[in-house]
Design a protein around this motif. Structure first.
Motif, short mmCIF file in Angstrom:
data_model
loop_
_atom_site.label_atom_id
_atom_site.label_comp_id
_atom_site.label_asym_id
_atom_site.label_seq_id
_atom_site.Cartn_x
_atom_site.Cartn_y
_atom_site.Cartn_z
N MET A 1 47.68 9.06 -8.86
CA MET A 1 48.17 10.09 -9.79
C MET A 1 49.53 10.62 -9.35
O MET A 1 50.38 10.92 -10.18
CB MET A 1 47.16 11.24 -9.84
N LYS A 2 49.73 10.67 -8.01
CA LYS A 2 50.96 11.26 -7.50
C LYS A 2 52.21 10.61 -8.09
O LYS A 2 53.11 11.29 -8.57
CB LYS A 2 51.01 11.13 -5.97
N TYR A 29 52.30 20.00 -11.08
CA TYR A 29 52.66 18.96 -12.03
C TYR A 29 51.54 17.96 -12.27
O TYR A 29 51.31 17.51 -13.39
CB TYR A 29 53.95 18.24 -11.60
N GLU A 30 50.80 17.64 -11.20
CA GLU A 30 49.64 16.75 -11.36
C GLU A 30 48.58 17.39 -12.26
O GLU A 30 47.97 16.72 -13.09
CB GLU A 30 49.02 16.44 -9.98
N ARG A 31 48.42 18.70 -12.09
CA ARG A 31 47.46 19.45 -12.89
C ARG A 31 47.84 19.39 -14.38
O ARG A 31 47.03 19.21 -15.26
CB ARG A 31 47.51 20.91 -12.41
N PHE A 32 49.14 19.54 -14.61
CA PHE A 32 49.65 19.47 -15.97
C PHE A 32 49.39 18.08 -16.57
O PHE A 32 48.86 17.95 -17.68
CB PHE A 32 51.15 19.80 -15.96
N VAL A 33 49.71 17.04 -15.81
CA VAL A 33 49.54 15.67 -16.31
C VAL A 33 48.05 15.35 -16.52
O VAL A 33 47.67 14.81 -17.55
CB VAL A 33 50.19 14.66 -15.33
N PHE A 34 47.22 15.74 -15.57
CA PHE A 34 45.77 15.53 -15.67
C PHE A 34 45.23 16.20 -16.93
O PHE A 34 44.47 15.60 -17.70
CB PHE A 34 45.12 16.12 -14.40
N THR A 35 45.65 17.44 -17.19
CA THR A 35 45.16 18.17 -18.37
C THR A 35 45.70 17.53 -19.65
O THR A 35 45.00 17.44 -20.65
CB THR A 35 45.56 19.66 -18.29
N LYS A 36 46.92 17.05 -19.61
CA LYS A 36 47.51 16.34 -20.75
C LYS A 36 46.70 15.10 -21.09
O LYS A 36 46.50 14.76 -22.26
CB LYS A 36 48.94 15.92 -20.43
N THR A 79 54.92 12.17 -10.69
CA THR A 79 56.35 12.19 -10.33
C THR A 79 57.18 11.56 -11.44
O THR A 79 58.24 12.06 -11.81
CB THR A 79 56.58 11.43 -9.00
N LEU A 80 56.66 10.45 -11.99
CA LEU A 80 57.37 9.79 -13.10
C LEU A 80 57.51 10.75 -14.28
O LEU A 80 58.61 10.91 -14.84
CB LEU A 80 56.61 8.53 -13.53
N ILE A 81 56.40 11.38 -14.66
CA ILE A 81 56.44 12.30 -15.82
C ILE A 81 57.42 13.43 -15.54
O ILE A 81 58.19 13.84 -16.41
CB ILE A 81 55.03 12.85 -16.12
N LYS A 82 57.44 13.92 -14.32
CA LYS A 82 58.35 15.00 -13.97
C LYS A 82 59.80 14.54 -14.11
O LYS A 82 60.65 15.25 -14.64
CB LYS A 82 58.07 15.46 -12.54
N GLN A 83 60.07 13.32 -13.67
CA GLN A 83 61.43 12.79 -13.79
C GLN A 83 61.82 12.63 -15.26
O GLN A 83 62.92 12.99 -15.67
CB GLN A 83 61.54 11.43 -13.09
N LEU A 84 60.89 12.09 -16.06
CA LEU A 84 61.18 11.88 -17.48
C LEU A 84 61.41 13.22 -18.17
O LEU A 84 62.25 13.36 -19.06
CB LEU A 84 60.00 11.17 -18.16
#
Lengths: 339, 533
Positions: free
Chosen positions: B1-2, B133-140, B6-11
């Motif tokens: 997930m890390k 950020y992982e929490r955000f992506v996980f919830t998304k 990180t990818l989503i954060k960069q995008l």
């Protein structure tokens, strides 16, 4: 009974002393918390503020009649005792303590409880009624410690330098700019400034030790900027002044950067969450520490925040003011600063 | 997930396409094959079904945040995104998780069948082991739509770069129904199939809006005049007895328009047609609204096919008898298209020709443009008769000459916060016009909503005004002191029973802020009704 401090069309008014706190319309006597444009306006007959704010508001407002006071130095007007106490928001920012017949009110102006290394840190002042800002009065706002944010900013600068790009960092020219400057790692490269920031920083230098800066002029070549960092006010974003610096990467340091939407809207490459206001927990803790029973919320998410305070058992309400907090930082800069 | 977070954060933290493609390419070069398949699936909107409803999700997240539910809801209104709100209000943890993206997705798929208690403990445990950020992506991943400004096309481009494959062929491979849980990266992306080349479209040639006087284009005889249809630009490919329909976004949409399957038996293989997809019912071209019902659907119901049937309005021929003819002059390509149309016209297929209009002077062209509303077109297309079919948006040979929108001056009366990049800004507005009520008093009556047309700086100013001039709050909606006047533009207008004003406008948007006008000078409902043809 007339309250010690009342909110009228001109500002926060102490009738007993005939004095206004941070008035938004021209009045005779004004006590000013700090130098930001929404708190220190033009046109009052007499200004009173902390001594370190005197050169700042003189720079912004020109030839005004202003008296400087020390922290904790009390002065009495018609039996009302006033004193200024550090608010930790920016350099020279104060809370105003007002005491009359044993009753104490405190007006915060803007404040933060984290020590930023530039302004004198916030001091808890016990009171009966606490007039507080709540710019970031939502549980969604939780700040990371400054040391961590500044470390991220310096790493970002170093990475941009490795990519042979100029870093442009946006921050309000009074307060945020000097806070960033203080903690930028000058070993990475040269710190360049926009005129508005250079002028304000020169006013502040006698009061705080800050790293050297280089003003960008017509003679500055964009090759000189490569790998270095430029401190600029948010209003410079998207200007031709900036576009000439290609290749560059932009960053903004503001509490609003906590929201993804806010970052995307500003078309900023990198958002750093760094605010000169309290986050959710800092607001709640400082309110508790004052021991006040009555809380008045002046600006920010006032309705939501005061409702929550009422649920916690405080006698809390909101009052309409013309203070803007960090909310409209861009406009504020645009209105008040032309180099 | 890390690495996915990180990818989503960069995008998320860049507006530059090049930076996004670079970040995606770097990710595809290092991620595991399983994670790559899931990443492709997520970025092409193939998520597992939602395992938990959002009401429970809110309650369970709020238990960790330990705040009243109303405060959570208020925060959500302001943040504008549920997953982001949840990620923000949950306290930070010092733990961390090394589970991969595909492991998380397997668990999320399994979660659907679990009891509410199991779901609750799974979610709360994971929220507390992930960073912000992982929490955000996980919830998304749980809540749904992953809108992070990365189109399928961009993702495809990056993947093509990372794997050194042809982008168009890869786009084709990623089309259709595949299950990320069953297919391997090898099968999905790497295996070569000869059929991949069959569907390959040509890049679209796009026109610029005309600037200045139309007569500056020179001799009217050198130009072909067609109406500009208000549908979906498409490329229809018939090769080897198979049909492929591409949209201008270079998305394969064959399955959405089953009507066109009938072309296979009529139009010879080796034909590629440039055309507009339009709704056509009862001998009339439908509105874009009618077409919208078709665009959104992956599966097309019999009812939809009956009520919103589509046609292809053809205007150019790019390949004929298996040969690329884009370098032949427009005139020549048109003659071939018209001959093809003549030959197949008698078949009962949804294939129409976009007629060329004969105009002997620029005045006649202008007269034709005035007919656009009646013709249900947006205006005219002007194409040089000797022009080749070029690639992308190029000036010179093709111009679009749209109708001016209808405009009216209206008063801002209500506002709502936007979402996405307009989070926390009041950008969604309701506008009103004057009308006399039964007592003969003038009052403002709502007639349209509009979200677009102001610059970011103007939006900030209006937002500031709204925050200072709110009269009342109804949930997320604020009524605003009537003071600001805006010119509202729209494409069409019709009577409507659903609207309070009795009138529906098509594509209303803000043309400009009339800072020179007082509200008394805004238009009336009667002015608006006078615009109906």
């Amino acid at each position: 009974m007339i309250p010690l401090l009342a909110f009228n069309d001109n500002g926060i008014y102490c009738e007993q002393a005939n004095v206004y706190l941070d008035p938004w319309k021209p009045v005779k006597n004004a006590i000013i918390t700090h130098g930001h444009a929404d708190h220190s306006r033009w046109g009052h007959q007499n200004y009173m503020t902390h001594i370190s704010n005197v050169p700042i508001i003189k720079h912004r407002l020109g030839d005004i009649n202003v008296t400087g006071k020390e922290w904790n130095e009390s002065f009495t007007i018609n039996n009302v005792k006033f004193s200024l106490h550090p608010a930790g928001h920016i350099i020279g920012s104060s809370q105003i303590r007002v005491e009359y017949k044993g009753e104490v009110w405190v007006f915060t102006g803007d404040y933060k409880t984290e020590d930023d290394g530039v302004s004198v840190p916030y001091e808890v002042v016990k009171c009966n009624t606490f007039i507080t800002e709540c710019t970031f009065g939502l549980p969604a706002f939780k700040w990371t410690p400054q040391a961590e944010v500044m470390c991220n900013i310096n790493n970002w600068w170093a990475e941009n330098k490795a990519d042979k790009k100029t870093s442009i960092l946006f921050g309000y020219s009074l307060g945020k700019a000097q806070r960033l400057l203080k903690h930028l790692d000058a070993n990475i490269g040269t710190i360049y400034t926009h005129g508005a920031i250079e002028n304000m920083t020169n006013i502040i230098r006698p009061m705080v030790e800050l790293p050297p800066t280089t003003l960008i002029t017509r003679e500055t070549k964009k090759e000189d900027l490569l790998g270095n960092i430029v401190l600029a006010p948010p209003s410079a974003h998207g200007s031709t002044w900036i576009r000439k610096m290609t290749p560059f990467v932009t960053g903004t340091a503001s509490g609003w950067m906590a929201f993804r939407g806010a970052r995307r809207r500003r078309a900023i490459d990198k958002g750093f969450v760094l605010s000169d206001h309290c986050d959710w927990f800092a607001l709640l803790e400082s309110i508790k520490a004052t021991g006040a029973e009555k809380i008045i919320c002046t600006h920010g998410y006032t309705e939501v925040f005061s409702r929550y305070l009422r649920e916690l058992g405080y006698d809390a309400r909101t009052e309409k003011t013309q203070y803007e907090g960090e909310l409209t930082e861009n406009e504020k800069v645009a209105d008040s600063e032309i180099i | 997930m890390k690495n996915f977070a990180t990818l989503i954060k960069q995008l998320d933290s860049s507006n530059k396409t090049s930076v996004k493609v670079e970040a995606l390419t770097a990710y595809f070069c290092t991620a595991s094959p399983e994670d790559k398949v899931w990443t492709i699936a997520i970025l092409s909107h193939r998520r597992p079904p939602r395992p938990v409803n959002t009401t429970l999700l809110r309650i369970w997240a709020n238990e960790l945040a330990n705040i009243p539910m109303w405060l959570f809801e208020e925060s959500y209104h302001i943040v504008g995104d549920l997953a982001e709100t949840i990620a923000l209000i949950i306290p930070a943890s010092n733990q961390h998780s090394d589970k991969s993206l595909s492991e998380f997705l397997q668990e999320i798929i399994q979660l659907k069948k679990k009891t509410d208690d199991e779901k609750r403990s799974y979610l709360q445990k994971n929220w507390l082991t992930l960073n912000y950020y992982e929490r955000f992506v996980f919830t998304k991943l749980i809540t749904g739509s992953f809108r992070i400004g990365v189109s399928q096309k961009l993702m495809t481009r990056a993947l093509a770069k990372a794997e050194n494959l042809d982008e168009d062929i890869l786009a084709y491979k990623l089309m259709g129904n595949w299950d990320p849980n069953k297919i391997s990266f090898q099968e999905l992306v790497l295996d070569e199939k000869s059929s991949d080349y069959l569907s390959k479209p040509y890049p679209f040639y796009l026109a610029y809006p005309i600037d200045g006087e139309v007569s500056n284009l020179g001799n009217v005889e050198d130009w072909a005049v067609e109406h500009k249809w208000d549908g979906i630009r498409s490329q229809t490919i018939i090769r080897d007895n198979q049909l492929f329909v591409w949209s201008r976004g270079e998305e394969l949409v064959t399955d959405k328009y089953p009507e066109f399957q009938s072309f296979i038996h009529v139009i010879p293989s080796g034909t590629v047609i440039d055309a507009e997809i339009l709704v056509f019912a009862n001998n009339n071209i439908g509105t874009f609204n009618d077409l919208q019902a078709r665009i959104g659907r992956k599966t097309v119901s019999a009812n939809l096919l009956k009520n919103n049937p589509v046609i292809l309005k053809a205007y150019d021929l790019l390949e004929w008898q298996g040969e690329d003819i884009r370098n032949q002059p427009y005139e020549h390509r048109r003659l071939l298209l018209e001959a093809l149309y003549k030959n197949i016209q008698h078949h009962n297929i949804p294939f129409h020709l976009s007629e060329r209009k004969t105009c002997n002077s620029w005045q006649e062209v202008e007269n034709e443009r005035m007919l656009a509303r009646e013709m249900r077109s947006e205006g005219l297309m002007l194409k040089r008769k000797d022009s080749t079919y070029q690639v992308g948006r190029k000036k010179g040979s093709w111009w679009k000459w749209k109708l001016e929108p209808l405009v009216i001056d209206a008063v801002l009366t209500y506002a709502m916060r936007g979402s996405g990049r307009r989070t926390n800004l009041f950008t969604d507005y309701t506008f009103a016009l004057w009308q006399n009520n039964e007592n003969g008093e003038r009052e403002l009556v709502t007639f349209a909503k509009a979200y677009s047309g102001l610059t970011d700086a103007e939006f900030r100013k209006v937002d500031n005004f709204i925050k200072k001039n709110t009269i009342d709050k109804f949930g997320p909606v604020r009524s605003v002191k009537p003071q600001l006047v805006f010119e509202i533009g729209f494409e069409g207008i019709s009577l409507s029973k659903r609207h309070k004003s009795g009138i529906a406008t098509r594509f209303p948007r803000i043309m400009r802020w009339r800072q020179d006008k007082k509200i008394e000078e805004a238009n009336t409902i009667d002015d608006l009704k006078d615009m109906i043809v």
